[in-house]
Every structure is written in C-alpha cells, then in structure tokens.
Design a protein around this motif. Sequence first.
Motif, PDB file in Angstrom:
ATOM      1  N   THR A   1     -20.346  27.126 -24.860  1.00 13.06           N
ATOM      2  CA  THR A   1     -20.967  26.891 -23.547  1.00 13.06           C
ATOM      3  C   THR A   1     -21.179  25.405 -23.267  1.00 13.06           C
ATOM      4  O   THR A   1     -21.422  25.021 -22.127  1.00 13.06           O
ATOM      5  N   ASN A   2     -21.083  24.575 -24.295  1.00 10.63           N
ATOM      6  CA  ASN A   2     -21.301  23.135 -24.146  1.00 10.63           C
ATOM      7  C   ASN A   2     -19.981  22.361 -24.065  1.00 10.63           C
ATOM      8  O   ASN A   2     -19.963  21.154 -24.208  1.00 10.63           O
ATOM      9  N   LEU A   3     -18.867  23.056 -23.825  1.00  2.00           N
ATOM     10  CA  LEU A   3     -17.562  22.389 -23.789  1.00  2.00           C
ATOM     11  C   LEU A   3     -16.999  22.349 -22.375  1.00  2.00           C
ATOM     12  O   LEU A   3     -17.251  23.236 -21.569  1.00  2.00           O
ATOM     13  N   TYR A   4     -16.248  21.299 -22.088  1.00  3.37           N
ATOM     14  CA  TYR A   4     -15.512  21.220 -20.827  1.00  3.37           C
ATOM     15  C   TYR A   4     -14.111  20.699 -21.115  1.00  3.37           C
ATOM     16  O   TYR A   4     -13.849  20.116 -22.171  1.00  3.37           O
ATOM     17  N   ILE A   5     -13.203  20.922 -20.186  1.00  2.78           N
ATOM     18  CA  ILE A   5     -11.813  20.499 -20.376  1.00  2.78           C
ATOM     19  C   ILE A   5     -11.700  19.040 -19.970  1.00  2.78           C
ATOM     20  O   ILE A   5     -11.742  18.693 -18.791  1.00  2.78           O
ATOM     21  N   ASP A   6     -11.545  18.197 -20.970  1.00  7.73           N
ATOM     22  CA  ASP A   6     -11.449  16.765 -20.742  1.00  7.73           C
ATOM     23  C   ASP A   6     -10.056  16.390 -20.240  1.00  7.73           C
ATOM     24  O   ASP A   6      -9.921  15.682 -19.245  1.00  7.73           O
ATOM     25  N   LYS A   7      -9.029  16.874 -20.926  1.00  4.62           N
ATOM     26  CA  LYS A   7      -7.652  16.564 -20.537  1.00  4.62           C
ATOM     27  C   LYS A   7      -6.768  17.782 -20.737  1.00  4.62           C
ATOM     28  O   LYS A   7      -6.955  18.551 -21.677  1.00  4.62           O
ATOM     29  N   ILE A   8      -5.812  17.929 -19.835  1.00  2.00           N
ATOM     30  CA  ILE A   8      -4.704  18.860 -20.045  1.00  2.00           C
ATOM     31  C   ILE A   8      -3.456  18.072 -19.725  1.00  2.00           C
ATOM     32  O   ILE A   8      -3.265  17.630 -18.590  1.00  2.00           O
ATOM     33  N   GLU A   9      -2.638  17.871 -20.723  1.00  2.00           N
ATOM     34  CA  GLU A   9      -1.387  17.132 -20.532  1.00  2.00           C
ATOM     35  C   GLU A   9      -0.225  18.108 -20.633  1.00  2.00           C
ATOM     36  O   GLU A   9      -0.098  18.833 -21.614  1.00  2.00           O
ATOM     37  N   VAL A  10       0.613  18.117 -19.612  1.00  2.00           N
ATOM     38  CA  VAL A  10       1.796  18.969 -19.601  1.00  2.00           C
ATOM     39  C   VAL A  10       2.999  18.054 -19.580  1.00  2.00           C
ATOM     40  O   VAL A  10       3.211  17.309 -18.613  1.00  2.00           O
ATOM     41  N   GLY A  11       3.781  18.081 -20.645  1.00  2.00           N
ATOM     42  CA  GLY A  11       4.948  17.204 -20.753  1.00  2.00           C
ATOM     43  C   GLY A  11       6.238  18.006 -20.822  1.00  2.00           C
ATOM     44  O   GLY A  11       6.236  19.208 -21.079  1.00  2.00           O
ATOM     45  N   GLU A  12       7.323  17.316 -20.584  1.00  2.00           N
ATOM     46  CA  GLU A  12       8.641  17.949 -20.650  1.00  2.00           C
ATOM     47  C   GLU A  12       8.948  18.321 -22.093  1.00  2.00           C
ATOM     48  O   GLU A  12       8.673  17.573 -23.018  1.00  2.00           O
ATOM     49  N   GLY A  13       9.548  19.484 -22.274  1.00  2.00           N
ATOM     50  CA  GLY A  13       9.976  19.924 -23.593  1.00  2.00           C
ATOM     51  C   GLY A  13      11.485  19.868 -23.686  1.00  2.00           C
ATOM     52  O   GLY A  13      12.144  19.130 -22.950  1.00  2.00           O
ATOM     53  N   THR A  14      12.038  20.660 -24.567  1.00  2.00           N
ATOM     54  CA  THR A  14      13.485  20.699 -24.725  1.00  2.00           C
ATOM     55  C   THR A  14      14.111  21.427 -23.532  1.00  2.00           C
ATOM     56  O   THR A  14      13.492  22.287 -22.919  1.00  2.00           O
TER      57      THR A  14
END
Length: 184
Positions: free
Chosen positions: A67-80
């Motif tokens: 309950t004390n967590l939040y989403i700081d970063k979501i990085e979506v990068g290119e894959g193969t």
Amino acid sequence: MQVRARLKNFRMSAKKARLVADLVRGENFIDARAQLQHLKGKMAEPLLGLIDSCAANGLHNFGLEKTNLYIDKIEVGEGTVMKRWRPRAHGRAYPIFKRACHIEVILDEIEAGKGRVKVKKQKAKTLTYKELQKITSQADKMLSKQQEKKQKEKKQEQGKQQASKGKGSGAERAISKIFRRKSI
C-alpha cells in the motif's frame, strides 16, 4: 527504496505497449492494479503480472508494504524483431516485422520507511557428499515406485480392454461387421 522487475521479449510492438504503460505511470500500486484489471487489451494482463511481481520483490527482499508503493517509472523499449516475408502478386515478397518489446517497472515508496517489515535472510545449507547420496537414493526409490504403479495400472487397463472385446452376442458382432464394410 526502489524495486524493479523486467519483462523481456514480449510479443507486442513497443508503440502499442506504451499506450497501456502511460495509463498507470505515476499511480500508486493499488490504483494501477485496479485500472489494469478492468482494462481490455493484450498488454493489460502481462503488465499487471509484472507490477505484481515487482511488488512481491519489494515485500520479499526489503519488507516493503504494497500500500506504500507507487509506480516511479515504466520503460518500454524495442525488443528483437522477427523478419518474415509475405508472398504478393507477380512473385514479389513483402516484409512482415513481428516486433517485441522489453518492459521495466520501477516501484518506489510513497513515504520512506513506512510499514517496513524486517526480512530475515536465510543462509543456504551446504550438503555433504553422504547427505547428497542419501537424498538421491531416496528420490530414485520414489521414482521406481511410481513407475511400477503406472505399469500395474496399464496392465489392468489392458486386461479390462481384452475382457470387453471377448464379450458380446453373435448379433452384435454381425452388425458391427456390416458397418465396417466400405460402401460400394
């Protein structure tokens, strides 16, 4: 305390995955989870699993409360990218690119140190050679018992099938022969 989790080579283009990732970026864990559960689309379920995995990492490794967590970063990068070809008119071939993406989620605490639980790390137990031999012999015995049990079950099934084949009146056998013939 930052906690991270990664999902590599997920079979969706990064452009499509970013649309869903942008919805939950910066949200607290519970709100992001609720939003992803009710969201349609292929990306919602894997991202939900990734966020759950990240929170579980925080709980297991550092004793962080969900309950004390939040989403700081979501990085979506290119894959193969898998390159395939589609046949077209006049013997031509058009390329098809089957894209994948890498996703990294970083969760952070809303209030530092709130609700933390002390985690006791267990040390790995080392085995002696004799203990290892004893364990492997026990495992071999269990496997052999299971194999014997399966063989007995197979024999019983085969016996039942053979017994059922021998039964039946002459009329039933005659009818079954008629319907086995090929039509002329």
